[in-house]
Design a protein around this motif. Structure first.
Motif, PDB file in Angstrom:
ATOM      1  N   UNK A 138       0.842  -1.214   0.000  1.00  8.90           N
ATOM      2  CA  UNK A 138       0.000   0.000   0.000  1.00  8.90           C
ATOM      3  C   UNK A 138       0.869   1.253   0.000  1.00  8.90           C
ATOM      4  N   UNK A 139       2.139   1.117   0.389  1.00  7.97           N
ATOM      5  CA  UNK A 139       3.030   2.290   0.366  1.00  7.97           C
ATOM      6  C   UNK A 139       3.432   2.678  -1.055  1.00  7.97           C
ATOM      7  N   UNK A 140       2.996   1.895  -2.045  1.00 12.86           N
ATOM      8  CA  UNK A 140       3.219   2.302  -3.444  1.00 12.86           C
ATOM      9  C   UNK A 140       2.613   3.676  -3.721  1.00 12.86           C
ATOM     10  N   UNK A 141       1.507   3.976  -3.048  1.00 14.01           N
ATOM     11  CA  UNK A 141       0.840   5.260  -3.307  1.00 14.01           C
ATOM     12  C   UNK A 141      -0.007   5.653  -2.100  1.00 14.01           C
ATOM     13  N   UNK A 145      -4.119   5.878  -1.060  1.00 16.15           N
ATOM     14  CA  UNK A 145      -4.675   5.143   0.086  1.00 16.15           C
ATOM     15  C   UNK A 145      -5.380   6.114   1.031  1.00 16.15           C
ATOM     16  N   UNK A 146      -4.754   7.272   1.254  1.00 18.45           N
ATOM     17  CA  UNK A 146      -5.337   8.268   2.163  1.00 18.45           C
ATOM     18  C   UNK A 146      -6.676   8.769   1.640  1.00 18.45           C
ATOM     19  N   UNK A 147      -6.762   8.842   0.327  1.00 22.16           N
ATOM     20  CA  UNK A 147      -8.019   9.271  -0.286  1.00 22.16           C
ATOM     21  C   UNK A 147      -9.103   8.202  -0.076  1.00 22.16           C
ATOM     22  N   UNK A 148      -8.755   6.955  -0.344  1.00 26.20           N
ATOM     23  CA  UNK A 148      -9.711   5.855  -0.181  1.00 26.20           C
ATOM     24  C   UNK A 148     -10.245   5.811   1.257  1.00 26.20           C
ATOM     25  N   UNK A 149      -9.353   5.998   2.215  1.00 22.64           N
ATOM     26  CA  UNK A 149      -9.747   5.857   3.623  1.00 22.64           C
ATOM     27  C   UNK A 149     -10.121   7.190   4.271  1.00 22.64           C
ATOM     28  N   UNK A 150     -10.080   8.265   3.475  1.00 15.63           N
ATOM     29  CA  UNK A 150     -10.439   9.611   3.959  1.00 15.63           C
ATOM     30  C   UNK A 150      -9.651  10.009   5.207  1.00 15.63           C
ATOM     31  N   UNK A 151      -8.344   9.886   5.114  1.00 18.48           N
ATOM     32  CA  UNK A 151      -7.487  10.194   6.262  1.00 18.48           C
ATOM     33  C   UNK A 151      -7.213  11.691   6.347  1.00 18.48           C
TER      34      UNK A 151
END
Lengths: 249, 249
Positions: A138-141, A145-151
């Motif tokens: 998941x550290x590829x991008x 990931x932050x967008x998907x999980x709304x961080x």
């Protein structure tokens, strides 16, 4: 050897899971186990996101390099370093915490806290007969990931953890000889000694691959490492991490 | 609940140990347990130093802020992020690995690897009836720790781990409510909800301290955090870490 140590030593990464979702009770036990881990000065600087939404799981699997087991598992956790709570607390308490939150020290603390928690979660799951696989992919991008999980800011996803009942076999991968990893009183930096130890390990690893691939592979560990590290992978990380408010000073 | 999960949930930091050194066999079991943890791309980017020399232990105890249990325990481990092996491998294999080794990504990988290993060590020790305490205090002066342990470049001590048979009691400290730490599908950043959850937690923590100190202390967790984070602690860390070849690009 007690059962816990047996569980620990029996660890292997599981990349194929039965189609059987974890119950809420199982998830609760795993998260509570994670939370029971030690935490630096009681800071508890992490958050765990459990991902159930199949669309989100599919997206995460793509980000991780099309790893099917990110999508197909009993449950998928994402462990995040989290100082967002603490930023809020600083505001509520009229306390200037930003300098601390942005320090390299607190970046390390959050990473360590999150990792101790994750390993507790892993051992708990394995003790219940499940298998696990950490997903560094998941550290590829991490932006995606932050967008998907709304961080929010001050939260960084670190790795995923796929959990579930194993389908198919996998085997324990031999670790470095203890003498290479464990030293007494001082670090033994002697290059010749290290090289002899790693030569022996390379033989172990070559046989391991040879046996498991019917002779098709016979990689040495040192060769794998040299190749892997020659790739300039995830070089966006520094900018991303600092952009989220970590590791800035 | 199985025995492993019981061990995990029963964790408390132990700060007083019986005067009983771990046997070599026990140390081996703990280190092998550490090594069995997952490792990012098989990199095994850590080293564990077991400290037996009483002069070194005394010095580490001083660095950690005169914590007696750094000196007096069954065994003292220092967990280090380690890419020194990999630098050597790059040279042996004529592979340009330096760019990777100095990246923030690999700094994170080494911290995560070392922490997963340490938590396995902790659980293994606790499953054998021992107690443990992580010693972040060694980060007060990592230059001095590196000198004591003769660490080469590309090796950073992260934390100590005191292990031994408990003398006296300690109690399980209540963790954040699960709802504050575990979210599903997306991060719940709602400030009012977070505040309500942390208010409840503050009450739990106040009672915890009140009961255990006969009414002398009644700290709230948020108050503790605000106070702790207002101190600009270990702000030398970034320079130290980069000086040792980590987190540079």
């Amino acid at each position: 050897m007690n059962q816990t140590i047996e569980t620990i030593l029996n660890h292997r990464s599981v990349r194929q899971f039965k189609n059987e979702a974890l119950s809420d009770e199982q998830i609760r036990t795993i998260v509570q186990s994670a939370q029971a881990a030690s935490t630096s000065s009681y800071i508890q600087a992490y958050t765990i996101i459990g991902v159930k939404d199949p669309v989100k799981k599919k997206k995460l699997a793509e980000i991780a390099g099309n790893q099917s087991y990110v999508e197909e598992n009993g449950h998928f956790f994402v462990f995040c370093a989290d100082l967002y709570r603490h930023e809020n607390i600083g505001r509520w308490e009229n306390s200037d915490v930003i300098h601390s939150l942005e320090s390299t020290e607190k970046f390390m603390v959050a990473l360590i806290d999150a990792s101790l928690a994750a390993q507790n979660a892993s051992i708990a799951a394995e003790s219940m007969g499940m298998g696990i696989c950490y997903i560094g992919g998941i550290r590829n991008d991490l932006e995606a990931v932050s967008e998907v999980l709304e961080l929010p800011d001050r939260v960084i996803p670190l790795f995923g953890l796929a959990v579930g009942y194993p389908a198919g076999d996998s085997s324990v991968k031999p670790r470095l000889p203890m003498g290479a990893v464990y030293h007494e009183d001082v670090y033994n930096a002697d290059e010749a000694g290290m090289r002899a130890e790693l030569d022996r390990y390379d033989e172990t690893i070559s046989s391991y691959y040879h046996e498991r691939t019917g002779g098709k592979r016979s990689d040495r560990w040192t060769g794998q490492m040299a190749k892997m590290l020659s790739g300039k992978k995830r070089m966006y990380m520094k900018e991303f991490v600092q952009g989220r408010g970590f590791d800035k000073r």
